[in-house]
Design a protein around this motif. Structure first.
Motif, PDB file in Angstrom:
ATOM      1  N   THR A 198      -8.661  12.824  45.172  1.00 53.06           N
ATOM      2  CA  THR A 198      -7.917  12.038  46.166  1.00 53.06           C
ATOM      3  C   THR A 198      -7.969  12.645  47.559  1.00 53.06           C
ATOM      4  OG1 THR A 198      -5.865  13.225  45.613  1.00 53.06           O
ATOM      5  CG2 THR A 198      -6.307  11.164  44.421  1.00 53.06           C
ATOM      6  N   PHE A 199      -8.774  13.688  47.756  1.00 51.34           N
ATOM      7  CA  PHE A 199      -8.769  14.375  49.045  1.00 51.34           C
ATOM      8  C   PHE A 199      -9.850  13.835  49.982  1.00 51.34           C
ATOM      9  CE2 PHE A 199      -6.930  17.214  45.880  1.00 51.34           C
ATOM     10  CZ  PHE A 199      -5.694  17.448  46.465  1.00 51.34           C
ATOM     11  N   PHE A 200      -9.859  14.351  51.205  1.00 50.29           N
ATOM     12  CA  PHE A 200     -10.641  13.784  52.297  1.00 50.29           C
ATOM     13  C   PHE A 200     -12.144  13.783  52.043  1.00 50.29           C
ATOM     14  CE2 PHE A 200     -12.962  14.286  56.293  1.00 50.29           C
ATOM     15  CZ  PHE A 200     -12.504  13.198  57.015  1.00 50.29           C
ATOM     16  N   THR A 201     -12.683  14.897  51.624  1.00 58.99           N
ATOM     17  CA  THR A 201     -14.141  15.042  51.515  1.00 58.99           C
ATOM     18  C   THR A 201     -14.723  14.145  50.428  1.00 58.99           C
ATOM     19  OG1 THR A 201     -13.805  17.346  52.121  1.00 58.99           O
ATOM     20  CG2 THR A 201     -16.007  16.737  51.412  1.00 58.99           C
ATOM     21  N   ASP A 202     -15.864  13.519  50.729  1.00 61.36           N
ATOM     22  CA  ASP A 202     -16.525  12.616  49.799  1.00 61.36           C
ATOM     23  C   ASP A 202     -17.042  13.390  48.577  1.00 61.36           C
ATOM     24  OD1 ASP A 202     -17.769  10.344  48.761  1.00 61.36           O
ATOM     25  OD2 ASP A 202     -19.643  10.807  49.764  1.00 61.36           O
ATOM     26  N   PRO A 203     -16.681  12.949  47.351  1.00 58.38           N
ATOM     27  CA  PRO A 203     -17.138  13.646  46.134  1.00 58.38           C
ATOM     28  C   PRO A 203     -18.659  13.788  46.047  1.00 58.38           C
ATOM     29  CG  PRO A 203     -15.405  12.087  45.590  1.00 58.38           C
ATOM     30  CD  PRO A 203     -15.754  11.860  47.037  1.00 58.38           C
ATOM     31  N   GLN A 204     -19.394  12.783  46.514  1.00 62.30           N
ATOM     32  CA  GLN A 204     -20.850  12.859  46.440  1.00 62.30           C
ATOM     33  C   GLN A 204     -21.385  13.986  47.331  1.00 62.30           C
ATOM     34  OE1 GLN A 204     -22.730   9.091  46.595  1.00 62.30           O
ATOM     35  NE2 GLN A 204     -24.794   9.901  46.444  1.00 62.30           N
TER      36      GLN A 204
ATOM     37  N   LEU B 234     -13.141  26.844  46.739  1.00 57.95           N
ATOM     38  CA  LEU B 234     -12.549  26.391  47.991  1.00 57.95           C
ATOM     39  C   LEU B 234     -11.420  25.408  47.705  1.00 57.95           C
ATOM     40  CD1 LEU B 234     -15.760  25.720  50.139  1.00 57.95           C
ATOM     41  CD2 LEU B 234     -14.210  27.661  50.349  1.00 57.95           C
ATOM     42  N   SER B 235     -10.507  25.286  48.660  1.00 63.00           N
ATOM     43  CA  SER B 235      -9.394  24.351  48.534  1.00 63.00           C
ATOM     44  C   SER B 235      -9.811  22.991  49.083  1.00 63.00           C
ATOM     45  CB  SER B 235      -8.185  24.886  49.316  1.00 63.00           C
ATOM     46  OG  SER B 235      -7.189  23.891  49.433  1.00 63.00           O
ATOM     47  N   GLY B 236      -9.676  21.936  48.262  1.00 64.90           N
ATOM     48  CA  GLY B 236     -10.095  20.605  48.666  1.00 64.90           C
ATOM     49  C   GLY B 236      -9.337  20.067  49.861  1.00 64.90           C
ATOM     50  N   ARG B 237      -8.048  20.371  49.948  1.00 62.58           N
ATOM     51  CA  ARG B 237      -7.253  19.825  51.047  1.00 62.58           C
ATOM     52  C   ARG B 237      -7.667  20.422  52.400  1.00 62.58           C
ATOM     53  NH1 ARG B 237      -2.115  19.716  49.311  1.00 62.58           N
ATOM     54  NH2 ARG B 237      -2.662  20.396  47.217  1.00 62.58           N
TER      55      ARG B 237
ATOM     56  N   PHE C 279     -20.746  21.731  44.503  1.00 59.29           N
ATOM     57  CA  PHE C 279     -19.365  21.886  44.047  1.00 59.29           C
ATOM     58  C   PHE C 279     -19.023  20.917  42.927  1.00 59.29           C
ATOM     59  CE2 PHE C 279     -18.788  23.471  48.507  1.00 59.29           C
ATOM     60  CZ  PHE C 279     -18.372  24.747  48.172  1.00 59.29           C
ATOM     61  N   PHE C 280     -18.102  21.349  42.051  1.00 56.37           N
ATOM     62  CA  PHE C 280     -17.492  20.466  41.062  1.00 56.37           C
ATOM     63  C   PHE C 280     -15.986  20.699  41.080  1.00 56.37           C
ATOM     64  CE2 PHE C 280     -18.481  24.411  38.836  1.00 56.37           C
ATOM     65  CZ  PHE C 280     -17.341  24.673  38.083  1.00 56.37           C
ATOM     66  N   SER C 281     -15.227  19.676  40.685  1.00 58.44           N
ATOM     67  CA  SER C 281     -13.773  19.798  40.644  1.00 58.44           C
ATOM     68  C   SER C 281     -13.370  20.621  39.425  1.00 58.44           C
ATOM     69  CB  SER C 281     -13.124  18.419  40.574  1.00 58.44           C
ATOM     70  OG  SER C 281     -11.733  18.533  40.336  1.00 58.44           O
ATOM     71  N   MET C 282     -12.423  21.536  39.610  1.00 62.21           N
ATOM     72  CA  MET C 282     -12.000  22.398  38.510  1.00 62.21           C
ATOM     73  C   MET C 282     -10.957  21.735  37.627  1.00 62.21           C
ATOM     74  SD  MET C 282     -12.018  26.152  40.347  1.00 62.21           S
ATOM     75  CE  MET C 282     -11.902  26.970  38.750  1.00 62.21           C
ATOM     76  N   GLY C 283     -10.521  20.520  38.025  1.00 58.14           N
ATOM     77  CA  GLY C 283      -9.647  19.750  37.149  1.00 58.14           C
ATOM     78  C   GLY C 283      -8.174  20.025  37.301  1.00 58.14           C
ATOM     79  N   TRP C 284      -7.823  21.006  38.122  1.00 59.67           N
ATOM     80  CA  TRP C 284      -6.407  21.239  38.376  1.00 59.67           C
ATOM     81  C   TRP C 284      -6.242  21.548  39.858  1.00 59.67           C
ATOM     82  CZ3 TRP C 284      -9.350  24.740  35.608  1.00 59.67           C
ATOM     83  CH2 TRP C 284      -9.553  25.984  36.190  1.00 59.67           C
ATOM     84  N   SER C 285      -5.063  21.233  40.400  1.00 53.44           N
ATOM     85  CA  SER C 285      -4.783  21.432  41.817  1.00 53.44           C
ATOM     86  C   SER C 285      -5.871  20.744  42.637  1.00 53.44           C
ATOM     87  CB  SER C 285      -4.693  22.933  42.124  1.00 53.44           C
ATOM     88  OG  SER C 285      -4.347  23.146  43.486  1.00 53.44           O
ATOM     89  N   ASP C 286      -6.318  21.391  43.717  1.00 57.99           N
ATOM     90  CA  ASP C 286      -7.344  20.780  44.576  1.00 57.99           C
ATOM     91  C   ASP C 286      -8.562  21.688  44.689  1.00 57.99           C
ATOM     92  OD1 ASP C 286      -6.073  22.785  45.969  1.00 57.99           O
ATOM     93  OD2 ASP C 286      -6.331  21.818  47.913  1.00 57.99           O
TER      94      ASP C 286
END
Length: 283
Positions: free
Chosen positions: A34-40, A65-68, A47-54
């Motif tokens: 749900t954060f600003f940077t485009d997942p693609q 890195l912190s997604g926010r 990078f891949f999402s770690m599934g918790w927090s951002d």
């Protein structure tokens, strides 16, 4: 941007998380992003999402890195935060771009099942929930209107997050919600997180719940579910398509169809060396 948790990235040419060397696999981890940077852009930048927090993590150097805080170009942020990353430096780190990955459907699944690659990420993700009993206890406030049973969810490695109908896998950390009538927890888990080591049958420390005869009788009440479980048990553990018909000696596991067995030197269930392969016929 800044590195999270003070973690120092790896600087060699071997990926830190082999399972995420495919861009497609990385992109799939951002399903609830749900954060600003485009997942693609993040997936392309390694990078891949770690599934918790951002938190996001580089598959190669392991930098987090912190997604926010990721408001600029993902590649630039990666380069500024971890300039010695072999992926950023253009080294051969076995990255599989999205275009190539689309032509190799099931590539990661196959390599994991044949143990051609080993994911070095610590499993299970949530050690406190490796016991099925502990997972079952989290469902004390599970919505009564939900179309799936807590017992089936816990058996599928899932525990309740305490909000709406959201659950999480103790092994891979994958999250599921939006359950509908007819959904089967194990099938949904396998469909959305097919790389999960618990789903693949690896030893991730799961502690099953002991069941008495009364519970077994209750399970048989739904013949369609029982039939589907039997079909799953008969499937080849490699291709998940054909029925298993080859027994491996000396371990005795019936785990593979004939075609897949030709490529194996070790049992995909217990890793024992295969001395002999015997074809079986089920009447």
């Amino acid at each position: 941007s800044s590195a999270e948790r003070g973690r120092r990235p790896r600087l060699d040419d071997k990926p830190s998380v082999v399972l995420m060397k495919c861009e497609k696999a990385r992109l799939q981890t951002f399903s609830s992003w749900t954060f600003f940077t485009d997942p693609q852009d993040l997936a392309q930048a390694g990078f891949f999402s770690m599934g918790w927090s951002d938190l996001v993590q580089c598959f190669c150097c392991g930098g987090q890195l912190s997604g926010r805080n990721l408001k600029d170009d993902a590649w630039d942020e990666h380069s500024k935060s971890f300039p010695q990353c072999s992926f950023i430096l253009g080294h051969n780190v076995e990255n599989v771009p999205l275009q190539m990955d689309e032509d190799e459907e099931g590539y990661i699944d196959y390599q994991l099942r044949t143990r051609a690659i080993v994911d070095e990420t610590p499993y299970p993700r949530n050690r406190n929930m490796k016991s099925e009993e502990a997972r079952l206890e989290t469902f004390s406030s599970w919505p009564r209107s939900a179309p799936v049973r807590p017992r089936d969810l816990a058996q599928a490695g899932l525990f309740y997050l305490g909000k709406e109908d959201k659950v999480e896998c103790f092994s891979c950390g994958g999250k599921l919600s939006g359950w509908e009538p007819g959904d089967t927890p194990w099938n949904e888990h396998e469909k959305h997180f097919s790389h999960c080591f618990y789903i693949l049958g690896h030893d991730v420390g799961n502690v099953p719940l002991e069941r008495d005869a009364g519970e077994n009788e209750e399970t048989v009440e739904n013949p369609l579910e029982e039939l589907e479980k039997l079909r799953q048990e008969k499937r080849c553990k490699i291709c998940l398509d054909e029925n298993a018909c080859i027994v491996f000696i000396p371990c005795g596991h019936l785990a593979s169809c004939k075609a897949c067995s030709n490529k194996l030197n070790q049992c995909p269930i217990c890793c024992a060396a295969i001395a002999q392969k015997i074809r079986t016929f089920i009447a």
